[in-house]
Structure formats: structure tokens, C-alpha cells
Design a protein around this motif. Structure first.
Motif, short mmCIF file in Angstrom:
data_model
loop_
_atom_site.label_atom_id
_atom_site.label_comp_id
_atom_site.label_asym_id
_atom_site.label_seq_id
_atom_site.Cartn_x
_atom_site.Cartn_y
_atom_site.Cartn_z
N PRO A 3 0.81 -1.23 0.00
CA PRO A 3 0.00 0.00 0.00
C PRO A 3 0.84 1.27 0.00
CG PRO A 3 -0.16 -1.13 2.11
CD PRO A 3 0.52 -2.07 1.17
N LEU A 4 2.00 1.25 0.68
CA LEU A 4 2.84 2.44 0.69
C LEU A 4 3.38 2.73 -0.71
CD1 LEU A 4 4.79 1.99 4.05
CD2 LEU A 4 3.04 3.71 3.52
N THR A 5 3.76 1.68 -1.44
CA THR A 5 4.23 1.86 -2.82
C THR A 5 3.11 2.43 -3.69
OG1 THR A 5 5.76 0.01 -2.57
CG2 THR A 5 5.22 0.69 -4.81
N ALA A 6 1.89 1.90 -3.50
CA ALA A 6 0.75 2.39 -4.29
C ALA A 6 0.43 3.85 -3.95
CB ALA A 6 -0.47 1.51 -4.03
N ILE A 7 0.55 4.21 -2.69
CA ILE A 7 0.29 5.60 -2.28
C ILE A 7 1.32 6.53 -2.91
CG2 ILE A 7 0.34 7.18 -0.32
CD1 ILE A 7 -0.96 4.93 1.34
N ARG A 8 2.59 6.14 -2.87
CA ARG A 8 3.63 6.97 -3.47
C ARG A 8 3.40 7.14 -4.97
NH1 ARG A 8 9.48 4.94 -1.97
NH2 ARG A 8 9.95 6.77 -3.24
N ALA A 9 3.03 6.05 -5.64
CA ALA A 9 2.77 6.14 -7.08
C ALA A 9 1.57 7.04 -7.35
CB ALA A 9 2.50 4.74 -7.64
N GLY A 10 0.54 6.91 -6.51
CA GLY A 10 -0.64 7.76 -6.69
C GLY A 10 -0.32 9.23 -6.50
N LEU A 11 0.53 9.55 -5.53
CA LEU A 11 0.89 10.95 -5.28
C LEU A 11 1.73 11.51 -6.43
CD1 LEU A 11 1.68 10.78 -1.45
CD2 LEU A 11 -0.30 11.84 -2.55
N VAL A 12 2.61 10.65 -6.98
CA VAL A 12 3.42 11.10 -8.13
C VAL A 12 2.51 11.39 -9.32
CG1 VAL A 12 5.11 10.35 -9.85
CG2 VAL A 12 5.54 9.94 -7.42
N ASN A 13 1.56 10.50 -9.58
CA ASN A 13 0.62 10.72 -10.69
C ASN A 13 -0.22 11.96 -10.46
OD1 ASN A 13 1.51 8.40 -11.96
ND2 ASN A 13 -0.07 7.09 -11.03
N LEU A 14 -0.57 12.18 -9.21
CA LEU A 14 -1.38 13.35 -8.88
C LEU A 14 -0.60 14.64 -9.15
CD1 LEU A 14 -4.16 14.10 -7.63
CD2 LEU A 14 -3.02 14.14 -5.41
N ALA A 49 -7.55 11.56 -14.52
CA ALA A 49 -6.35 10.90 -14.03
C ALA A 49 -6.08 11.27 -12.57
CB ALA A 49 -5.14 11.26 -14.89
N ARG A 50 -6.30 12.55 -12.25
CA ARG A 50 -6.10 12.99 -10.87
C ARG A 50 -7.13 12.34 -9.94
NH1 ARG A 50 -2.96 17.53 -10.10
NH2 ARG A 50 -4.20 18.19 -8.29
N LYS A 51 -8.36 12.21 -10.43
CA LYS A 51 -9.41 11.57 -9.63
C LYS A 51 -9.07 10.10 -9.37
CE LYS A 51 -14.40 10.70 -9.52
NZ LYS A 51 -15.69 10.85 -10.24
N ALA A 52 -8.58 9.41 -10.40
CA ALA A 52 -8.20 8.00 -10.24
C ALA A 52 -7.05 7.87 -9.25
CB ALA A 52 -7.81 7.42 -11.59
N ALA A 53 -6.08 8.81 -9.32
CA ALA A 53 -4.95 8.76 -8.39
C ALA A 53 -5.42 8.98 -6.95
CB ALA A 53 -3.92 9.82 -8.78
N LEU A 54 -6.35 9.91 -6.77
CA LEU A 54 -6.88 10.16 -5.43
C LEU A 54 -7.64 8.96 -4.88
CD1 LEU A 54 -8.13 13.86 -5.72
CD2 LEU A 54 -6.37 12.99 -4.16
#
Length: 301
Positions: free
Chosen positions: A95-106, A114-119
Motif C-alpha cells: 500500500p505504501l508503494t501504491a500511495i507513493r505512485a498515486g501521489l506522483v501521478n497526482l 487521471a487525478r481523480k483516479a490517483a486520489l
């Protein structure tokens, strides 16, 4: 094993006491003879020395055995701790890796979708970490918490857990049934904490819903078996491989079939801890491709 050990150790003394008591009761000072033993001091010293050496050897043997048992217990505890930390590292890393990836995409994306999906991804993984933390806290509290000991209506908390399972969305796609005997007499009460017992059955039903598929059958049933009440949650899901079955009750354990299923890996560990705090035990039977039966064996109040 411990009981038989004490029986073997005490048997000669008990036999000696009984024989001496019989002889004292049956002793006739006129007709019975007294046996006198005589020995020189050297022989007595020799016998005493041999006896003391035997006692010392026995003492050393028992001490070494206790040390061996203690070392084995410590090594087992260390192995379990290392295994737990490895599993915890795995559960936290994803989950931490996924959160970091989501924040980078955001940060890099200007597209609204794309921002909504990342959030949404960040929110999902945050909830996963939150559930993991909550389950770890529950498990830790169970080790020190005082368990309430009051009469619990077995049929009532089983019906409550079953009704809650029926309210879950996945239940609409599966066949759920409840079997509680009422004749010739209802299930007796269990002595314990009704909230914890409810949580144990709820976790089993939630697991059955999670690992079964559309059209499967899930049964919650209970029956009296001598001094115990046996509560079973059975499903027609995929089953558990034989080599994984001894480990499913361990903290954070996730078998091959559970890798892609959401969850903390602590549900069954919580169930086991709750049942053991009620002086009970857990068991399971499973066949690949046919399903699984999880059973809770709880002493009757």
C-alpha cells in the motif's frame, strides 16, 4: 505427558507408603519378626555417596532438560517474531508503494480524470493501512484485555452475526443458511464476552463471503458436542491447499489463493485469539475445489 511424568515419579513413594501402612496395621509383636540390617561404616558411606551422586545426576539432567525446553521456546518465539515482521513488511510495502505512485501521478497529471483516479487509489490504500492498524490493535488488546465472563445466549449472537452477513452486498449472490437446533432443547449458553464471540463468527462469515464466488453456498451451523458447543462456518469456495492449512490461523498469513483478495491477513488470527481466551480451540477441514469448514469449539457455561 506432564501428568504421567509425575505419576511415574511418585508411584514408588505411594507404593512404599501403602505397603508400610499395611504392615503397620497387620503387625503382631508376638509372632512377627523384626529384620535388622548391619553394615560397617565404609559400606554405609559408599551407599550414601552413590545415592547422592545419583540424586546430583538426576538434578543436572532435569536442569539441562529445562534449559533445553527454554531455549527451544525462545527460538520458536524468535522465529515467529521474524516471520511476523517479514509478513508485516510485505503488508505495509504494497500500500505504501501504491500511495507513493498515486501521489506522483497526482502531481504530474493535469487531467481531471487521471487525478481523480490517483486520489481514489491513495484513498483505497490508506483505508487498507487503517484496517491493518485497527486489526493489529485488536489483536494486541486481546492479549492483555480482561475477558468478561457472563452467560452468553449462543443462539442470539449467532443470529445477529448471520443477519449482519446477509446485509453485505456479496450475500445477494450467494446462498446463505443458518442452522441452530431447537429440539429437543436449545443450545446452552457460553460463558464469555458476547461482543468478542460475535466478532469471531462475523470474521468467519466475512471470510467465507470474500473467498467464495457467485452462486456458492455458505452455512452457519452450531450443535452441542458433549461439554462443548461447536460453531461451524462452511462454504463451497475454492478450498485451502493442505500445506497451507496449518498456517491460516497465524498472524498476517496469506496463502496463494488470498494474495489478490483484499484483507489484512489478521482475521483468522483474531478468531483464534478470541476462542483461546474463552478456553476453546479452533479447527478446519478443507478440500480443494469443494470448500472449507472452519470450526470453533467452545466450552459450555
Amino acid at each position: 505427558m506432564r501428568v504421567w511424568r509425575w505419576v511415574i515419579v511418585s508411584a514408588p513413594g505411594v507404593v512404599g507408603i501403602l505397603v508400610a501402612w499395611y504392615l503397620f496395621q497387620a503387625y503382631d509383636p508376638v509372632n512377627d519378626h523384626i529384620v535388622y540390617l548391619r553394615s560397617d561404616i565404609g559400606t554405609l558411606v559408599l551407599i550414601g555417596g552413590v545415592a547422592l551422586s545419583g540424586l546430583a545426576a538426576l538434578g543436572i539432567f532435569l536442569f539441562q532438560r529445562q534449559e533445553h525446553i527454554r531455549r527451544e521456546a525462545a527460538e520458536t518465539a524468535n522465529d515467529e517474531r521474524r516471520r511476523f515482521l517479514r509478513r508485516l513488511d510485505h503488508e505495509l510495502k504494497n500500500p505504501l508503494t501504491a500511495i507513493r505512485a498515486g501521489l506522483v501521478n497526482l502531481a504530474d497529471s493535469s487531467d481531471g480524470e487521471a487525478r481523480k483516479a490517483a486520489l481514489l487509489s491513495v484513498e483505497s490504500q490508506t483505508l487498507r493501512l487503517s484496517r491493518l492498524s485497527a486489526d493489529l490493535r485488536k489483536l494486541a488488546e486481546l492479549e492483555v484485555r480482561l475477558v468478561e465472563h457472563s452467560a452468553v445466549d449462543t443462539s442470539a449472537f449467532l443470529r445477529d452475526a448471520f443477519n449482519m452477513a446477509q446485509e453485505q452486498p456479496a450475500a445477494a449472490e450467494r446462498t446463505l443458511s443458518l442452522s441452530i437446533p431447537s429440539a429437543p432443547w436449545p443450545l446452552p449458553n457460553i460463558q464469555g464476552d458476547s461482543d468478542l464471540l460475535f466478532l469471531a463468527v462475523h470474521n468467519l462469515l466475512e471470510n467465507a463471503l470474500k473467498f467464495s464466488k457467485k452462486g456458492d453456498t455458505i452455512e452457519l451451523r452450531a450443535f452441542e458436542d458433549g461439554p462443548e458447543i461447536v460453531i461451524e462456518v462452511a462454504d463451497t469456495g475454492p478450498g485451502i491447499p493442505k500445506e497451507e492449512q496449518p498456517h491460516v490461523w497465524e498472524d498476517l498469513y496469506r496463502g496463494e489463493t488470498a494474495q489478490n483478495v483484499p484483507g489484512s491477513g489478521l482475521g483468522l488470527a483474531l478468531v483464534r485469539a478470541i476462542v483461546e481466551r474463552h478456553n476453546g480451540r479452533v479447527s478446519l477441514r478443507s478440500r480443494l475445489g469443494q470448500g472449507t469448514v472452519f470450526a470453533l469449539h467452545l466450552p459450555i457455561a
